[in-house]
Design a protein around this motif. Structure first.
Motif, PDB file in Angstrom:
ATOM      1  N   GLY A 137      41.346  44.819  39.350  1.00  0.00           N
ATOM      2  CA  GLY A 137      40.177  44.919  38.498  1.00  0.00           C
ATOM      3  C   GLY A 137      40.433  44.584  37.042  1.00  0.00           C
ATOM      4  N   LYS A 138      41.696  44.479  36.657  1.00  0.00           N
ATOM      5  CA  LYS A 138      42.033  44.180  35.263  1.00  0.00           C
ATOM      6  C   LYS A 138      42.703  42.827  35.099  1.00  0.00           C
ATOM      7  CE  LYS A 138      42.359  48.734  33.156  1.00  0.00           C
ATOM      8  NZ  LYS A 138      43.175  49.582  32.268  1.00  0.00           N
ATOM      9  N   GLY A 139      43.299  42.325  36.165  1.00  0.00           N
ATOM     10  CA  GLY A 139      43.969  41.038  36.086  1.00  0.00           C
ATOM     11  C   GLY A 139      45.479  41.179  36.076  1.00  0.00           C
ATOM     12  N   THR A 140      46.147  40.118  35.694  1.00  0.00           N
ATOM     13  CA  THR A 140      47.600  40.052  35.724  1.00  0.00           C
ATOM     14  C   THR A 140      48.125  39.649  34.358  1.00  0.00           C
ATOM     15  OG1 THR A 140      47.541  39.421  38.042  1.00  0.00           O
ATOM     16  CG2 THR A 140      49.580  38.964  36.865  1.00  0.00           C
ATOM     17  N   ARG A 141      49.153  40.356  33.913  1.00  0.00           N
ATOM     18  CA  ARG A 141      49.837  40.004  32.668  1.00  0.00           C
ATOM     19  C   ARG A 141      51.244  39.557  33.007  1.00  0.00           C
ATOM     20  NH1 ARG A 141      48.429  44.652  28.170  1.00  0.00           N
ATOM     21  NH2 ARG A 141      46.201  44.246  28.078  1.00  0.00           N
ATOM     22  N   VAL A 142      51.686  38.499  32.340  1.00  0.00           N
ATOM     23  CA  VAL A 142      53.052  38.008  32.506  1.00  0.00           C
ATOM     24  C   VAL A 142      53.757  38.129  31.165  1.00  0.00           C
ATOM     25  CG1 VAL A 142      54.494  36.028  33.094  1.00  0.00           C
ATOM     26  CG2 VAL A 142      52.341  36.402  34.314  1.00  0.00           C
ATOM     27  N   TYR A 143      54.876  38.843  31.154  1.00  0.00           N
ATOM     28  CA  TYR A 143      55.674  39.001  29.931  1.00  0.00           C
ATOM     29  C   TYR A 143      56.934  38.144  30.073  1.00  0.00           C
ATOM     30  CZ  TYR A 143      52.824  43.200  29.317  1.00  0.00           C
ATOM     31  OH  TYR A 143      51.782  44.065  29.180  1.00  0.00           O
ATOM     32  N   MET A 144      57.160  37.286  29.093  1.00  0.00           N
ATOM     33  CA  MET A 144      58.349  36.445  29.085  1.00  0.00           C
ATOM     34  C   MET A 144      58.977  36.469  27.699  1.00  0.00           C
ATOM     35  SD  MET A 144      57.127  33.007  31.074  1.00  0.00           S
ATOM     36  CE  MET A 144      58.546  32.100  30.530  1.00  0.00           C
ATOM     37  N   ILE A 145      60.303  36.547  27.673  1.00  0.00           N
ATOM     38  CA  ILE A 145      61.045  36.380  26.429  1.00  0.00           C
ATOM     39  C   ILE A 145      62.061  35.276  26.649  1.00  0.00           C
ATOM     40  CG2 ILE A 145      62.616  37.425  24.762  1.00  0.00           C
ATOM     41  CD1 ILE A 145      61.366  40.125  25.450  1.00  0.00           C
ATOM     42  N   ILE A 146      62.046  34.287  25.749  1.00  0.00           N
ATOM     43  CA  ILE A 146      63.018  33.206  25.806  1.00  0.00           C
ATOM     44  C   ILE A 146      63.698  33.133  24.444  1.00  0.00           C
ATOM     45  CG2 ILE A 146      63.361  30.737  26.128  1.00  0.00           C
ATOM     46  CD1 ILE A 146      60.765  30.793  27.841  1.00  0.00           C
ATOM     47  N   TYR A 147      64.994  33.405  24.440  1.00  0.00           N
ATOM     48  CA  TYR A 147      65.756  33.355  23.190  1.00  0.00           C
ATOM     49  C   TYR A 147      66.243  31.934  22.947  1.00  0.00           C
ATOM     50  CZ  TYR A 147      65.880  38.423  23.685  1.00  0.00           C
ATOM     51  OH  TYR A 147      65.516  39.738  23.841  1.00  0.00           O
ATOM     52  N   ASN A 148      66.186  31.507  21.709  1.00  0.00           N
ATOM     53  CA  ASN A 148      66.766  30.207  21.334  1.00  0.00           C
ATOM     54  C   ASN A 148      68.271  30.348  21.369  1.00  0.00           C
ATOM     55  OD1 ASN A 148      64.307  28.927  20.862  1.00  0.00           O
ATOM     56  ND2 ASN A 148      64.205  29.714  18.793  1.00  0.00           N
ATOM     57  N   LYS A 149      68.891  29.519  22.165  1.00  0.00           N
ATOM     58  CA  LYS A 149      70.343  29.630  22.325  1.00  0.00           C
ATOM     59  C   LYS A 149      71.058  28.590  21.489  1.00  0.00           C
ATOM     60  CE  LYS A 149      70.268  31.683  26.888  1.00  0.00           C
ATOM     61  NZ  LYS A 149      68.846  31.966  27.019  1.00  0.00           N
TER      62      LYS A 149
END
Length: 33
Positions: free
Chosen positions: A21-33
């Protein structure tokens, strides 16, 4: 789109939060290497 397998492969942190009923959240962290 990148597709979920590639998103997981290239991110340092990956989480999916799906709520009915609320949807989907995607959390991503990408560090600059």
């Amino acid at each position: 789109g990148m597709g979920l397998p590639n998103m997981k492969k290239y991110s340092d942190y990956f989480e999916i939060d799906s709520q009915k009923g609320k949807g989907t959240r995607v959390y991503m962290i990408i560090y600059n290497k």
